[in-house]
Design a protein around this motif. Structure first.
Motif, PDB file in Angstrom:
ATOM      1  N   LYS A  52      -5.965   5.718   8.491  1.00  0.00           N
ATOM      2  CA  LYS A  52      -6.864   4.761   6.889  1.00  0.00           C
ATOM      3  C   LYS A  52      -7.120   4.818   6.896  1.00  0.00           C
ATOM      4  O   LYS A  52      -7.755   5.202   5.745  1.00  0.00           O
ATOM      5  CB  LYS A  52      -5.675   4.117   7.664  1.00  0.00           C
ATOM      6  CG  LYS A  52      -6.207   2.270   6.653  1.00  0.00           C
ATOM      7  CD  LYS A  52      -5.834   0.907   7.551  1.00  0.00           C
ATOM      8  CE  LYS A  52      -6.282   0.117   6.289  1.00  0.00           C
ATOM      9  NZ  LYS A  52      -5.663  -1.644   6.739  1.00  0.00           N
ATOM     10  N   GLN A 105      -7.738   8.344  -1.071  1.00  0.00           N
ATOM     11  CA  GLN A 105      -7.811   7.221  -2.295  1.00  0.00           C
ATOM     12  C   GLN A 105      -9.090   6.856  -3.769  1.00  0.00           C
ATOM     13  O   GLN A 105      -8.530   6.681  -4.640  1.00  0.00           O
ATOM     14  CB  GLN A 105      -7.271   6.037  -2.235  1.00  0.00           C
ATOM     15  CG  GLN A 105      -5.991   6.264  -1.956  1.00  0.00           C
ATOM     16  CD  GLN A 105      -5.106   4.500  -1.450  1.00  0.00           C
ATOM     17  OE1 GLN A 105      -5.688   3.791  -1.077  1.00  0.00           O
ATOM     18  NE2 GLN A 105      -3.706   4.496  -1.686  1.00  0.00           N
ATOM     19  N   ASN A 106     -10.112   6.275  -2.488  1.00  0.00           N
ATOM     20  CA  ASN A 106     -11.263   6.338  -3.912  1.00  0.00           C
ATOM     21  C   ASN A 106     -11.905   7.861  -4.318  1.00  0.00           C
ATOM     22  O   ASN A 106     -11.797   8.007  -5.652  1.00  0.00           O
ATOM     23  CB  ASN A 106     -12.496   6.253  -2.922  1.00  0.00           C
ATOM     24  CG  ASN A 106     -12.189   4.709  -2.163  1.00  0.00           C
ATOM     25  OD1 ASN A 106     -11.609   3.791  -3.146  1.00  0.00           O
ATOM     26  ND2 ASN A 106     -12.837   4.031  -0.379  1.00  0.00           N
ATOM     27  N   ASP A 136       0.819  -1.260   0.280  1.00  0.00           N
ATOM     28  CA  ASP A 136      -0.229   0.173  -0.036  1.00  0.00           C
ATOM     29  C   ASP A 136       0.914   1.244  -0.010  1.00  0.00           C
ATOM     30  O   ASP A 136       1.954   1.159   0.589  1.00  0.00           O
ATOM     31  CB  ASP A 136      -1.031   0.261   1.206  1.00  0.00           C
ATOM     32  CG  ASP A 136      -2.132   0.815   1.700  1.00  0.00           C
ATOM     33  OD1 ASP A 136      -2.098   2.011   0.592  1.00  0.00           O
ATOM     34  OD2 ASP A 136      -2.797   1.310   1.703  1.00  0.00           O
ATOM     35  N   ALA A 170      -7.860   7.940   4.321  1.00  0.00           N
ATOM     36  CA  ALA A 170      -6.487   7.925   3.361  1.00  0.00           C
ATOM     37  C   ALA A 170      -7.570   7.125   2.004  1.00  0.00           C
ATOM     38  O   ALA A 170      -6.959   6.981   0.651  1.00  0.00           O
ATOM     39  CB  ALA A 170      -5.451   7.522   3.591  1.00  0.00           C
ATOM     40  N   GLN A 171      -8.077   6.216   2.656  1.00  0.00           N
ATOM     41  CA  GLN A 171      -9.521   5.652   1.857  1.00  0.00           C
ATOM     42  C   GLN A 171      -9.856   5.898   0.872  1.00  0.00           C
ATOM     43  O   GLN A 171     -10.240   5.635   0.178  1.00  0.00           O
ATOM     44  CB  GLN A 171      -9.603   4.404   2.853  1.00  0.00           C
ATOM     45  CG  GLN A 171      -9.893   2.986   1.751  1.00  0.00           C
ATOM     46  CD  GLN A 171      -9.493   2.477   0.639  1.00  0.00           C
ATOM     47  OE1 GLN A 171      -8.081   1.794   1.085  1.00  0.00           O
ATOM     48  NE2 GLN A 171      -9.179   2.281  -0.305  1.00  0.00           N
ATOM     49  N   LYS A 198     -10.268  10.429 -11.004  1.00  0.00           N
ATOM     50  CA  LYS A 198      -9.152  10.263 -12.420  1.00  0.00           C
ATOM     51  C   LYS A 198     -10.242   9.275 -13.780  1.00  0.00           C
ATOM     52  O   LYS A 198     -10.154   9.793 -14.414  1.00  0.00           O
ATOM     53  CB  LYS A 198      -8.064   9.168 -12.173  1.00  0.00           C
ATOM     54  CG  LYS A 198      -7.332   8.264 -13.188  1.00  0.00           C
ATOM     55  CD  LYS A 198      -6.821   7.724 -12.522  1.00  0.00           C
ATOM     56  CE  LYS A 198      -5.725   7.236 -14.293  1.00  0.00           C
ATOM     57  NZ  LYS A 198      -4.751   5.208 -13.611  1.00  0.00           N
ATOM     58  N   LEU A 235      -9.700  10.163  -5.475  1.00  0.00           N
ATOM     59  CA  LEU A 235      -9.071   9.984  -6.523  1.00  0.00           C
ATOM     60  C   LEU A 235      -8.837   9.595  -7.620  1.00  0.00           C
ATOM     61  O   LEU A 235      -8.835   9.991  -8.412  1.00  0.00           O
ATOM     62  CB  LEU A 235      -7.359  10.225  -5.963  1.00  0.00           C
ATOM     63  CG  LEU A 235      -7.209  11.362  -4.828  1.00  0.00           C
ATOM     64  CD1 LEU A 235      -5.144  11.368  -4.392  1.00  0.00           C
ATOM     65  CD2 LEU A 235      -6.661  12.716  -5.034  1.00  0.00           C
ATOM     66  N   ARG A 236      -9.358   8.076  -6.588  1.00  0.00           N
ATOM     67  CA  ARG A 236      -9.973   7.148  -8.225  1.00  0.00           C
ATOM     68  C   ARG A 236     -11.101   7.353  -8.928  1.00  0.00           C
ATOM     69  O   ARG A 236     -11.123   8.154  -9.931  1.00  0.00           O
ATOM     70  CB  ARG A 236      -9.860   6.038  -7.986  1.00  0.00           C
ATOM     71  CG  ARG A 236     -10.026   4.877  -8.506  1.00  0.00           C
ATOM     72  CD  ARG A 236     -10.015   3.155  -7.600  1.00  0.00           C
ATOM     73  NE  ARG A 236      -9.366   2.719  -7.071  1.00  0.00           N
ATOM     74  CZ  ARG A 236      -9.343   3.047  -6.025  1.00  0.00           C
ATOM     75  NH1 ARG A 236     -10.530   3.507  -5.185  1.00  0.00           N
ATOM     76  NH2 ARG A 236      -8.590   2.856  -5.039  1.00  0.00           N
ATOM     77  N   LEU A 264      -0.171   3.998   0.671  1.00  0.00           N
ATOM     78  CA  LEU A 264      -0.325   4.871   2.299  1.00  0.00           C
ATOM     79  C   LEU A 264       1.186   3.744   3.258  1.00  0.00           C
ATOM     80  O   LEU A 264       0.948   3.627   3.981  1.00  0.00           O
ATOM     81  CB  LEU A 264      -1.317   4.569   2.186  1.00  0.00           C
ATOM     82  CG  LEU A 264      -2.468   5.183   1.355  1.00  0.00           C
ATOM     83  CD1 LEU A 264      -4.048   5.157   2.114  1.00  0.00           C
ATOM     84  CD2 LEU A 264      -2.173   7.247   1.728  1.00  0.00           C
TER      85      LEU A 264
END
Length: 376
Positions: free
Chosen positions: A267, A274-275, A204, A270-271, A281, A277-278, A206
């Motif tokens: 965490k 990440q979601n 990971d 951060a998850q 994208k 950012l995904r 992170l």
């Protein structure tokens, strides 16, 4: 602390052994050490209440029941501040297994009925006094008392004879407890924090803060916090055990739980990032695809505009040609109309001429143009 616990375990491992735990200040960890030792030896721990006499006697009856009837090792924690009468009763209970006025007649009959016997004949022949002696022997063998006293009790409050009897009772373990110094606190904190599981290291991207990398500094900071709190408590309310080794251990547990909660919270956040950012994208890719599609459509629209302009120009040319041809057609129509009028005029003149000729020569009047048309 480990040495104190080891001594208490040795006391609990042998019958008729008791302990006298002396301390000059509150919060030295005596209760914590007794609790740990009782847990290691799987001994039932009782705490003598500081309330009414009836509550104290009820606790002693329950302790005697577990030790004498059930045959289980029991530890009795005697807090600081009990009166002299209670101490004398405890000495009698430790040496004789009972003391006057502890049991009523109903209690004695209940004890007699629950004591194990070898056979029915033995049950009928054994006297009541022998059964009670066996019960008291069981109590003396399985009972372990740990008496907490302070400097003020040892020097002023307790009579010398009573204090001497307590020392004789706890000759196997008379220990003095001192407050934990900074080095001890740091060592305990380091040992406690090193047992904390670090977050798993995987692929990971992170990375979460690892507590193992800063155990020394965190342990020192926690020790200083505990010493500072103990100093403030000593000035504000020295009689209350507010800052003890147990509170320090609770502080460590709370810190570990808070650190784990913060790690989990970080965490999760951060998850979520990440979601996000995904998803961003994916939206950017869709936006790029839509932008390309719009660009292609704009190019097609520009080509369509050019084609439309060319077709409009052709249409204008066709309109001009149409107007020109329409003008020519109108001119031809006018010419035909004039020629028709001239023909009609010539025909009228011709007919008039024929009438004149026929009237002069008495000939039938014929229309040569009509005949010519018929012949044709």
């Amino acid at each position: 602390m480990a040495q104190h616990v080891a001594r208490l375990v040795r006391v609990l491992a042998r019958p008729r052994q008791h302990g006298l735990l002396h301390a000059g200040a509150q919060g030295t960890g005596r209760c914590t050490a007794i609790t740990l030792a009782a847990g290691i030896c799987q001994t039932r721990l009782f705490r003598l209440p500081c309330g009414s006499e009836e509550a104290i006697l009820g606790c002693l009856r329950e302790v005697s029941w577990h030790a004498g009837i059930l045959g289980q090792p029991v530890a009795l924690l005697v807090p600081k501040g009990v009166d002299h009468t209670t101490l004398h009763r405890l000495l009698a209970l430790a040496t004789s297994g009972s003391f006057p006025d502890l049991y009523t007649e109903a209690d004695l009959e209940n004890i007699e009925g629950h004591l194990p016997r070898d056979s029915l004949i033995a049950k009928q022949n054994i006297k009541k006094e022998i059964l009670l002696q066996r019960f008291c022997h069981q109590v003396r063998s399985h009972l372990h008392m740990f008496i907490l006293i302070g400097d003020d009790q040892a020097h002023d409050q307790l009579p010398s004879t009573l204090f001497l009897r307590l020392l004789q009772l706890a000759i196997a373990s008379t220990d003095r407890y001192e407050p934990w110094d900074q080095d001890s606190l740091v060592a305990v904190a380091q040992h406690h924090l090193k047992g904390v599981q670090s977050p798993p290291l995987d692929d990971d991207p992170l990375r979460f803060p690892d507590i193992q990398a800063s155990v020394s500094s965190v342990a020192k900071a926690m020790a200083l916090i505990h010493l500072s709190a103990a100093s403030d408590q000593g000035h504000l309310c020295p009689e209350l055990p507010l800052v003890t080794p147990k509170t320090f251990l609770d502080f460590l547990d709370t810190f570990v739980l808070q650190q784990q909660w913060m790690t989990l919270h970080i965490k999760n956040r951060a998850q979520r990032i990440q979601n996000a950012l995904r998803n961003l994208k994916m939206l950017i890719e869709k936006h790029s695809a839509h932008t390309t599609l719009v660009f292609n459509l704009e190019e097609q629209l520009k080509g369509s505009h050019k084609s439309l302009g060319r077709l409009n120009h052709q249409l204008d040319q066709i309109k001009i040609l149409y107007k020109r041809q329409l003008t020519e057609c109108r001119q031809q129509e006018n010419l035909i109309e004039n020629l028709t009028k001239q023909r009609d005029a010539l025909k009228a003149q011709y007919e008039a001429f024929l009438e004149q000729v026929s009237s002069s020569y008495h000939l039938p009047c014929t229309d040569p143009l009509s005949e010519g048309d018929n012949l044709s």
